[in-house]
Design an enzyme around this catalytic site. Structure first.
Site, PDB file in Angstrom:
ATOM      1  N   LYS A  13     -47.875 -59.330  35.081  1.00 50.41           N
ATOM      2  CA  LYS A  13     -49.042 -58.831  35.842  1.00 50.41           C
ATOM      3  C   LYS A  13     -50.229 -58.587  34.907  1.00 50.41           C
ATOM      4  CE  LYS A  13     -46.944 -55.161  37.418  1.00 50.41           C
ATOM      5  NZ  LYS A  13     -45.632 -55.411  36.841  1.00 50.41           N
ATOM      6  N   ARG A  88     -47.340 -49.291  44.758  1.00 52.08           N
ATOM      7  CA  ARG A  88     -45.986 -49.567  44.300  1.00 52.08           C
ATOM      8  C   ARG A  88     -44.933 -49.016  45.247  1.00 52.08           C
ATOM      9  NH1 ARG A  88     -46.761 -50.377  38.309  1.00 52.08           N
ATOM     10  NH2 ARG A  88     -44.697 -50.713  37.498  1.00 52.08           N
ATOM     11  N   ARG A 123     -41.817 -58.079  23.794  1.00 49.04           N
ATOM     12  CA  ARG A 123     -43.211 -57.664  23.990  1.00 49.04           C
ATOM     13  C   ARG A 123     -43.685 -56.735  22.867  1.00 49.04           C
ATOM     14  NH1 ARG A 123     -45.387 -55.143  29.497  1.00 49.04           N
ATOM     15  NH2 ARG A 123     -43.718 -53.623  29.203  1.00 49.04           N
ATOM     16  N   ARG A 156     -43.283 -50.824  23.378  1.00 43.85           N
ATOM     17  CA  ARG A 156     -43.567 -49.767  24.344  1.00 43.85           C
ATOM     18  C   ARG A 156     -42.328 -48.897  24.542  1.00 43.85           C
ATOM     19  NH1 ARG A 156     -46.579 -51.871  29.708  1.00 43.85           N
ATOM     20  NH2 ARG A 156     -44.894 -50.799  30.798  1.00 43.85           N
ATOM     21  N   ARG A 167     -36.116 -49.645  35.420  1.00 37.85           N
ATOM     22  CA  ARG A 167     -37.402 -50.065  36.013  1.00 37.85           C
ATOM     23  C   ARG A 167     -37.185 -51.197  37.020  1.00 37.85           C
ATOM     24  NH1 ARG A 167     -40.444 -51.431  30.730  1.00 37.85           N
ATOM     25  NH2 ARG A 167     -42.096 -52.218  32.052  1.00 37.85           N
TER      26      ARG A 167
HETATM   27  P1  AP5 Z   1     -46.902 -58.368  30.844  1.00 35.81           P
HETATM   28  O1  AP5 Z   1     -48.127 -59.109  31.273  1.00 35.81           O
HETATM   29  O2  AP5 Z   1     -47.043 -57.234  29.881  1.00 35.81           O
HETATM   30  O3  AP5 Z   1     -46.077 -57.923  32.157  1.00 35.81           O
HETATM   31  P2  AP5 Z   1     -46.380 -56.790  33.200  1.00 35.81           P
HETATM   32  O4  AP5 Z   1     -45.900 -57.317  34.523  1.00 35.81           O
HETATM   33  O5  AP5 Z   1     -47.792 -56.329  33.131  1.00 35.81           O
HETATM   34  O6  AP5 Z   1     -45.362 -55.704  32.645  1.00 35.81           O
HETATM   35  P3  AP5 Z   1     -45.420 -54.141  32.614  1.00 35.81           P
HETATM   36  O7  AP5 Z   1     -44.177 -53.727  31.871  1.00 35.81           O
HETATM   37  O8  AP5 Z   1     -46.722 -53.629  32.091  1.00 35.81           O
HETATM   38  O9  AP5 Z   1     -45.261 -53.783  34.131  1.00 35.81           O
HETATM   39  P4  AP5 Z   1     -44.698 -52.505  34.686  1.00 35.81           P
HETATM   40  O10 AP5 Z   1     -44.970 -52.733  36.117  1.00 35.81           O
HETATM   41  O11 AP5 Z   1     -43.318 -52.131  34.355  1.00 35.81           O
HETATM   42  O12 AP5 Z   1     -45.514 -51.387  33.903  1.00 35.81           O
HETATM   43  P5  AP5 Z   1     -46.830 -50.594  34.231  1.00 35.81           P
HETATM   44  O13 AP5 Z   1     -47.569 -50.477  32.970  1.00 35.81           O
HETATM   45  O14 AP5 Z   1     -47.523 -51.114  35.442  1.00 35.81           O
HETATM   46  O15 AP5 Z   1     -45.854 -59.443  30.266  1.00 35.81           O
HETATM   47  C1  AP5 Z   1     -44.622 -59.033  29.702  1.00 35.81           C
HETATM   48  C2  AP5 Z   1     -44.353 -59.819  28.403  1.00 35.81           C
HETATM   49  O16 AP5 Z   1     -44.103 -61.184  28.710  1.00 35.81           O
HETATM   50  C3  AP5 Z   1     -45.535 -59.817  27.418  1.00 35.81           C
HETATM   51  O17 AP5 Z   1     -45.022 -59.766  26.110  1.00 35.81           O
HETATM   52  C4  AP5 Z   1     -46.240 -61.165  27.689  1.00 35.81           C
HETATM   53  O18 AP5 Z   1     -46.918 -61.644  26.541  1.00 35.81           O
HETATM   54  C5  AP5 Z   1     -45.069 -62.053  28.090  1.00 35.81           C
HETATM   55  N1  AP5 Z   1     -45.394 -63.044  29.124  1.00 35.81           N
HETATM   56  C6  AP5 Z   1     -46.177 -62.832  30.216  1.00 35.81           C
HETATM   57  N2  AP5 Z   1     -46.216 -63.950  30.986  1.00 35.81           N
HETATM   58  C7  AP5 Z   1     -45.421 -64.878  30.363  1.00 35.81           C
HETATM   59  C8  AP5 Z   1     -45.039 -66.233  30.672  1.00 35.81           C
HETATM   60  N3  AP5 Z   1     -45.459 -66.851  31.781  1.00 35.81           N
HETATM   61  N4  AP5 Z   1     -44.210 -66.866  29.821  1.00 35.81           N
HETATM   62  C9  AP5 Z   1     -43.768 -66.232  28.689  1.00 35.81           C
HETATM   63  N5  AP5 Z   1     -44.089 -64.977  28.336  1.00 35.81           N
HETATM   64  C10 AP5 Z   1     -44.902 -64.290  29.169  1.00 35.81           C
HETATM   65  O19 AP5 Z   1     -46.201 -49.170  34.641  1.00 35.81           O
HETATM   66  C11 AP5 Z   1     -45.487 -48.383  33.719  1.00 35.81           C
HETATM   67  C12 AP5 Z   1     -44.917 -47.170  34.425  1.00 35.81           C
HETATM   68  O20 AP5 Z   1     -45.987 -46.352  34.951  1.00 35.81           O
HETATM   69  C13 AP5 Z   1     -44.026 -47.446  35.643  1.00 35.81           C
HETATM   70  O21 AP5 Z   1     -42.693 -47.718  35.264  1.00 35.81           O
HETATM   71  C14 AP5 Z   1     -44.165 -46.134  36.415  1.00 35.81           C
HETATM   72  O22 AP5 Z   1     -43.351 -45.123  35.866  1.00 35.81           O
HETATM   73  C15 AP5 Z   1     -45.624 -45.746  36.193  1.00 35.81           C
HETATM   74  N6  AP5 Z   1     -46.499 -46.265  37.256  1.00 35.81           N
HETATM   75  C16 AP5 Z   1     -47.418 -47.278  37.141  1.00 35.81           C
HETATM   76  N7  AP5 Z   1     -48.014 -47.492  38.312  1.00 35.81           N
HETATM   77  C17 AP5 Z   1     -47.467 -46.626  39.196  1.00 35.81           C
HETATM   78  C18 AP5 Z   1     -47.653 -46.394  40.591  1.00 35.81           C
HETATM   79  N8  AP5 Z   1     -48.541 -47.112  41.321  1.00 35.81           N
HETATM   80  N9  AP5 Z   1     -46.916 -45.421  41.182  1.00 35.81           N
HETATM   81  C19 AP5 Z   1     -46.039 -44.686  40.489  1.00 35.81           C
HETATM   82  N10 AP5 Z   1     -45.800 -44.861  39.172  1.00 35.81           N
HETATM   83  C20 AP5 Z   1     -46.508 -45.826  38.528  1.00 35.81           C
END
Ligand code: AP5
Length: 210
Positions: A13, A88, A123, A156, A167
């Site tokens: 994402k 979410r 990552r 991270r 997760r």
């Molecule tokens: P990356 O782009 O970093 O993936 P991502 O989907 O953004 O992953 P996140 O871990 O950031 O998502 P998340 O939803 O768990 O965390 P968030 O920060 O939103 O890609 C991942 C890796 O793969 C990278 O190394 C990249 O380079 C590589 N890659 C990408 N695409 C690729 C491809 N096509 N091929 C090969 N490699 C690739 O949330 C964190 C926490 O915050 C949650 O767990 C929760 O506790 C809280 N939180 C956030 N939002 C809410 C909400 N709305 N409500 C309640 N709690 C929330």
């Protein structure tokens, strides 16, 4: 364009939101990045968020909705935005739907759990600006150093294997139902994640612009 990116943790994402933000010239709003900034700064929100994030759980809806309410009021949201990580839960989606904000499209990026576990294992994140890299798929030019700001790269806290499993469980139980929710509203577009970032960007744009 007011767009929601819907996908499992680690599906890409953040990576695609960065590309789309440049493509459409609108901000990308990452709820995870907002929460991590608060954790780093030791705010009250950060202290609460850390407990949930480190266990792979979602922070309470009420708190998240307050954070987003404030974020949507900022000037840069006027011409559209990309939501990376919000809504979410069905409760968050219902609250967004009851607000004056009209969502144009919702993109579901499909990636299987095994691929996600492999990706999150490699990552790297900049400790200063939060930019994301991958040891294999998106290595920094200089090992351990951020291309953008020269900051130090690290892993991270929530990318530990046991937290990643939690997760994914949280995603499947609480967030995945949103795919059906937005399909029923006629807003859903689907893109299949590819094994390389550029190829994924192409299918994402095709899905959005078809
Ligand atoms: P990356 O782009 O970093 O993936 P991502 O989907 O953004 O992953 P996140 O871990 O950031 O998502 P998340 O939803 O768990 O965390 P968030 O920060 O939103 O890609 C991942 C890796 O793969 C990278 O190394 C990249 O380079 C590589 N890659 C990408 N695409 C690729 C491809 N096509 N091929 C090969 N490699 C690739 O949330 C964190 C926490 O915050 C949650 O767990 C929760 O506790 C809280 N939180 C956030 N939002 C809410 C909400 N709305 N409500 C309640 N709690 C929330």
């Amino acid at each position: 364009m007011r767009l929601i990116l819907l996908a499992a943790p680690g599906a890409g994402k953040g990576t695609q939101a960065e590309m789309l933000s440049e493509h459409y010239n609108i901000p990308s709003i990452s709820t995870g990045a907002i929460l991590r900034k608060n954790i780093k700064e030791g705010t009250e929100l950060g202290k609460i968020a850390a407990e949930y994030i480190n266990e792979g759980r979602l922070i309470p809806d009420e708190l998240m909705l307050k954070v987003m309410d404030e974020r949507f009021k900022q000037d840069d949201c006027k011409n559209g935005f990309i939501l990376d990580g919000f809504p979410r839960t069905i409760a968050q989606a219902e609250a967004l739907s009851a607000s004056p904000i009209e969502i144009d499209k919702v993109l579901s990026l499909e990636v299987d759990d095994e691929t996600i576990i492999e990706r999150l294992g490699g990552r790297l994140e900049c400790k200063s600006c939060g930019s994301t890299y991958h040891t294999e798929h998106k290595p920094p030019k200089t090992p351990g150093i951020c291309d953008k700001c020269g900051g130090e790269l690290g892993t991270r806290a929530d990318d530990k294997p046991e937290t990643v499993r939690e997760r994914l469980h949280t995603y499947h139980t609480q967030t995945e139902p949103l795919i059906e929710y937005y399909k029923n509203k006629g807003l859903l577009r689907v893109a299949k994640g590819q094994s390389e970032i550029d190829a994924t960007s192409r299918v994402v744009l095709e899905a959005l612009e078809a």
